[in-house]
Write a protein that holds these residues in place. Structure first.
Motif, PDB file in Angstrom:
ATOM      1  N   LYS A   1       3.066   5.852  -2.945  1.00  7.43           N
ATOM      2  CA  LYS A   1       4.220   6.655  -3.390  1.00  7.43           C
ATOM      3  C   LYS A   1       4.416   6.569  -4.900  1.00  7.43           C
ATOM      4  CE  LYS A   1       6.766   5.989   0.926  1.00  7.43           C
ATOM      5  NZ  LYS A   1       7.931   5.313   1.537  1.00  7.43           N
TER       6      LYS A   1
ATOM      7  N   ARG B   1       0.840  -1.206   0.000  1.00 10.97           N
ATOM      8  CA  ARG B   1       0.000   0.000   0.000  1.00 10.97           C
ATOM      9  C   ARG B   1       0.876   1.258   0.000  1.00 10.97           C
ATOM     10  NH1 ARG B   1      -5.256  -0.837   0.453  1.00 10.97           N
ATOM     11  NH2 ARG B   1      -5.988  -2.771   1.396  1.00 10.97           N
ATOM     12  N   GLN B   2       1.951   1.220   0.799  1.00 14.13           N
ATOM     13  CA  GLN B   2       2.874   2.357   0.854  1.00 14.13           C
ATOM     14  C   GLN B   2       3.563   2.562  -0.495  1.00 14.13           C
ATOM     15  OE1 GLN B   2       5.624   1.551   4.016  1.00 14.13           O
ATOM     16  NE2 GLN B   2       4.109   1.907   5.628  1.00 14.13           N
TER      17      GLN B   2
END
Length: 180
Positions: free
Chosen positions: A113, A108-109
């Protein structure tokens, strides 16, 4: 239960205050053991490029799966036909589900990004974990511990798995460089 109470230096009544029966005690013990086998550092201090992060997580996961104590717990779960469903569920929730949730958070990160394109992080986390759980090194470990534990063998497998995963989730134009 007598032996457990004796070893814990408590009364059987004290055990029954915390656990309804032997099965509940065993289940709690088994879940705690599964949690102990998961490396706490699997996701701690993981940084760098997407490839670096996935390599760190993947190699830690594969090394954990190759450990004899982890393989023996999995073998026990598979061999126990009397309570296989309950043991399998405990094992899954304490181990694989926990790891998949952490991988999902990392993905998810990386997606947020715009480093990787991961529209379904849970599915991708499951696939990432499967790349390592499906390693032939786990089968090789049954008859050739030295080869399965070889650093170069593990590194090579992890690099290939991570490169494949990155290629499927955005390739070099999303990852900021060529996958290793």
């Amino acid at each position: 239960m007598d032996k457990v109470a004796q070893r814990a230096k408590i009364s059987k009544l004290s055990i029954y205050r915390h656990f309804e029966n032997k099965e509940a005690l065993f289940g709690a013990s088994f879940a705690a053991r599964c949690q102990q086998l998961i490396p706490q550092a699997l996701f701690e201090g993981v940084d760098g490029s997407a490839e670096d992060q996935l390599m760190a997580v993947g190699s830690s996961l594969l090394r954990t799966l190759l450990r004899p104590d982890v393989r023996s717990v999995e073998a026990m779960v598979m061999a126990d036909v009397t309570s296989q469903k309950s043991l399998s569920k405990l094992h899954y929730e304490a181990g694989p589900a926990h790891i998949i949730a952490q991988i999902e958070a990392l993905l998810r990160q990386l997606h947020a990004k715009a480093v990787l394109n991961v529209p379904d992080p849970l599915r991708s986390a499951r696939l990432f974990a499967a790349l390592f759980k499906g390693s032939d090194l786990l089968i090789i470990a049954r008859f050739d511990e030295a080869r399965a534990g070889d650093r170069d063998e593990i590194e090579s497998y992890c690099r290939s798995a991570v490169a494949m995963f990155i290629a499927a989730h955005g390739g070099s134009d999303h990852a900021g460089g060529q996958p290793g």
